[in-house]
Design an enzyme around this catalytic site. Sequence first.
Site, PDB file in Angstrom:
ATOM      1  N   TYR A  29     -12.943 -43.670  26.274  1.00  0.00           N
ATOM      2  CA  TYR A  29     -12.227 -44.308  25.156  1.00  0.00           C
ATOM      3  C   TYR A  29     -11.628 -45.639  25.620  1.00  0.00           C
ATOM      4  O   TYR A  29     -11.838 -46.684  24.985  1.00  0.00           O
ATOM      5  CB  TYR A  29     -11.120 -43.362  24.653  1.00  0.00           C
ATOM      6  N   ALA A  89     -12.537 -46.380   6.601  1.00  0.00           N
ATOM      7  CA  ALA A  89     -11.443 -46.547   5.630  1.00  0.00           C
ATOM      8  C   ALA A  89     -11.196 -45.284   4.803  1.00  0.00           C
ATOM      9  O   ALA A  89     -10.396 -45.304   3.872  1.00  0.00           O
ATOM     10  CB  ALA A  89     -11.739 -47.734   4.717  1.00  0.00           C
TER      11      ALA A  89
HETATM   12  P1  NAP Z   1      -8.739 -41.370  11.986  1.00  0.00           P
HETATM   13  O1  NAP Z   1      -7.636 -41.097  11.029  1.00  0.00           O
HETATM   14  O2  NAP Z   1      -9.306 -40.257  12.793  1.00  0.00           O
HETATM   15  O3  NAP Z   1      -9.929 -42.101  11.179  1.00  0.00           O
HETATM   16  C1  NAP Z   1     -11.098 -42.468  11.834  1.00  0.00           C
HETATM   17  C2  NAP Z   1     -12.012 -43.181  10.857  1.00  0.00           C
HETATM   18  O4  NAP Z   1     -13.187 -43.612  11.560  1.00  0.00           O
HETATM   19  C3  NAP Z   1     -12.474 -42.264   9.726  1.00  0.00           C
HETATM   20  O5  NAP Z   1     -12.401 -42.968   8.501  1.00  0.00           O
HETATM   21  C4  NAP Z   1     -13.926 -41.960  10.086  1.00  0.00           C
HETATM   22  O6  NAP Z   1     -14.764 -41.811   8.958  1.00  0.00           O
HETATM   23  C5  NAP Z   1     -14.324 -43.242  10.809  1.00  0.00           C
HETATM   24  N1  NAP Z   1     -15.506 -43.032  11.659  1.00  0.00           N
HETATM   25  C6  NAP Z   1     -15.625 -42.266  12.773  1.00  0.00           C
HETATM   26  N2  NAP Z   1     -16.886 -42.297  13.241  1.00  0.00           N
HETATM   27  C7  NAP Z   1     -17.596 -43.106  12.399  1.00  0.00           C
HETATM   28  C8  NAP Z   1     -18.944 -43.545  12.343  1.00  0.00           C
HETATM   29  N3  NAP Z   1     -19.865 -43.151  13.247  1.00  0.00           N
HETATM   30  N4  NAP Z   1     -19.308 -44.382  11.348  1.00  0.00           N
HETATM   31  C9  NAP Z   1     -18.411 -44.797  10.422  1.00  0.00           C
HETATM   32  N5  NAP Z   1     -17.129 -44.405  10.422  1.00  0.00           N
HETATM   33  C10 NAP Z   1     -16.715 -43.576  11.391  1.00  0.00           C
HETATM   34  O7  NAP Z   1      -8.302 -42.461  13.055  1.00  0.00           O
HETATM   35  P2  NAP Z   1      -7.228 -43.665  13.012  1.00  0.00           P
HETATM   36  O8  NAP Z   1      -6.067 -43.243  13.812  1.00  0.00           O
HETATM   37  O9  NAP Z   1      -7.045 -44.174  11.651  1.00  0.00           O
HETATM   38  O10 NAP Z   1      -8.023 -44.722  13.898  1.00  0.00           O
HETATM   39  C11 NAP Z   1      -8.596 -45.910  13.393  1.00  0.00           C
HETATM   40  C12 NAP Z   1      -8.883 -46.833  14.571  1.00  0.00           C
HETATM   41  O11 NAP Z   1      -7.661 -47.108  15.249  1.00  0.00           O
HETATM   42  C13 NAP Z   1      -9.815 -46.229  15.615  1.00  0.00           C
HETATM   43  O12 NAP Z   1     -10.713 -47.202  16.080  1.00  0.00           O
HETATM   44  C14 NAP Z   1      -8.867 -45.806  16.722  1.00  0.00           C
HETATM   45  O13 NAP Z   1      -9.488 -45.769  17.985  1.00  0.00           O
HETATM   46  C15 NAP Z   1      -7.810 -46.883  16.635  1.00  0.00           C
HETATM   47  N6  NAP Z   1      -6.520 -46.494  17.214  1.00  0.00           N
HETATM   48  C16 NAP Z   1      -5.820 -45.423  16.744  1.00  0.00           C
HETATM   49  C17 NAP Z   1      -4.611 -45.089  17.352  1.00  0.00           C
HETATM   50  C18 NAP Z   1      -3.781 -43.907  16.898  1.00  0.00           C
HETATM   51  O14 NAP Z   1      -2.818 -43.564  17.604  1.00  0.00           O
HETATM   52  N7  NAP Z   1      -4.054 -43.302  15.767  1.00  0.00           N
HETATM   53  C19 NAP Z   1      -4.144 -45.839  18.436  1.00  0.00           C
HETATM   54  C20 NAP Z   1      -4.897 -46.907  18.878  1.00  0.00           C
HETATM   55  C21 NAP Z   1      -6.084 -47.239  18.265  1.00  0.00           C
HETATM   56  P3  NAP Z   1     -15.138 -40.364   8.309  1.00  0.00           P
HETATM   57  O15 NAP Z   1     -13.887 -39.527   8.375  1.00  0.00           O
HETATM   58  O16 NAP Z   1     -15.549 -40.734   6.918  1.00  0.00           O
HETATM   59  O17 NAP Z   1     -16.264 -39.789   9.103  1.00  0.00           O
END
Ligand code: NAP
Length: 248
Positions: A155, A13
């Site tokens: 992924y 978050a």
């Molecule tokens: P993002 O902006 O890169 O944020 C990723 C988040 O995951 C960050 O808050 C990060 O925390 C946290 N994280 C990563 N590794 C972690 C770990 N080992 N333990 C705890 N927290 C961890 O990505 P987002 O786009 O918001 O993605 C959120 C979710 O949506 C993901 O599961 C992603 O696969 C999914 N999703 C995204 C998209 C897209 O197009 N953006 C599409 C489909 C699905 P820190 O930064 O504090 O390390």
Amino acid sequence: MGDYKNTIIITGASRGIGKACAEIFAEEGWQVVIGYHKSEVEAKRLEASLLEKGFSVQAIQADVTKQEEVKQMFSKARATFGKVDALVNNAGISQFRLFTDMTEQEWDQMFDIHCKGAFFCTQCALEDMISSKSGSIVNVSSMWGQVGASCEVHYSASKAALIGLTKALAKELGPSNIRVNCIAPGVIETDMMKSVSGEIKQVLCEETPLMRMGSAQEIAKAILFLSSEKASFITGQVLGVNGGFVIG
Ligand code: NAP
């Protein structure tokens, strides 16, 4: 009773979709745990801005792949807010790799964050949910977990596993009145898309019937719906929030 506030733990978050979830749930009156891993500055800034608005939030650090850290996150959350009513397993990473170049470490990391992380967090959340016979869990998968993406086999496979986890757990926990659902976002404008070139983003938008990327807020609104009483008879479902990219 009228004063009861639901508590939700949202992993990942500090940024992107998880951050949008923290904001929208806080605005809707939930007590929110902002789970983060490395982005301490961003998480604390979000916590401060929501506290300033009078909302009940707490940023708690935990690497979701480490069971001990996850347990500590839940005990800190319970110490501050009491019972945990809902969980969003959102923490995630992406990586572009040819399957033939992929290392064992890269494969494991993908499954550890997306699947083992959800396993650890969900087990902790269930301690309250089973005894209170209520609760909601939303897992954030991806449309690539539904249809597969080239150069993202690890992924896609880990996100498909999360869909399987959602369906099986919904069956197991239904009799305890705990709902488990899944969101499968399409192309969403967050840091995760930063490494994607403008040209590829253009192609992805053209392949999306609504002709654009989605916002983190649009995903957060769907997660809020699934976590709320409005979705009280919905469990085991995969909700595509993808502008029509994947239909059916
Ligand atoms: P993002 O902006 O890169 O944020 C990723 C988040 O995951 C960050 O808050 C990060 O925390 C946290 N994280 C990563 N590794 C972690 C770990 N080992 N333990 C705890 N927290 C961890 O990505 P987002 O786009 O918001 O993605 C959120 C979710 O949506 C993901 O599961 C992603 O696969 C999914 N999703 C995204 C998209 C897209 O197009 N953006 C599409 C489909 C699905 P820190 O930064 O504090 O390390």
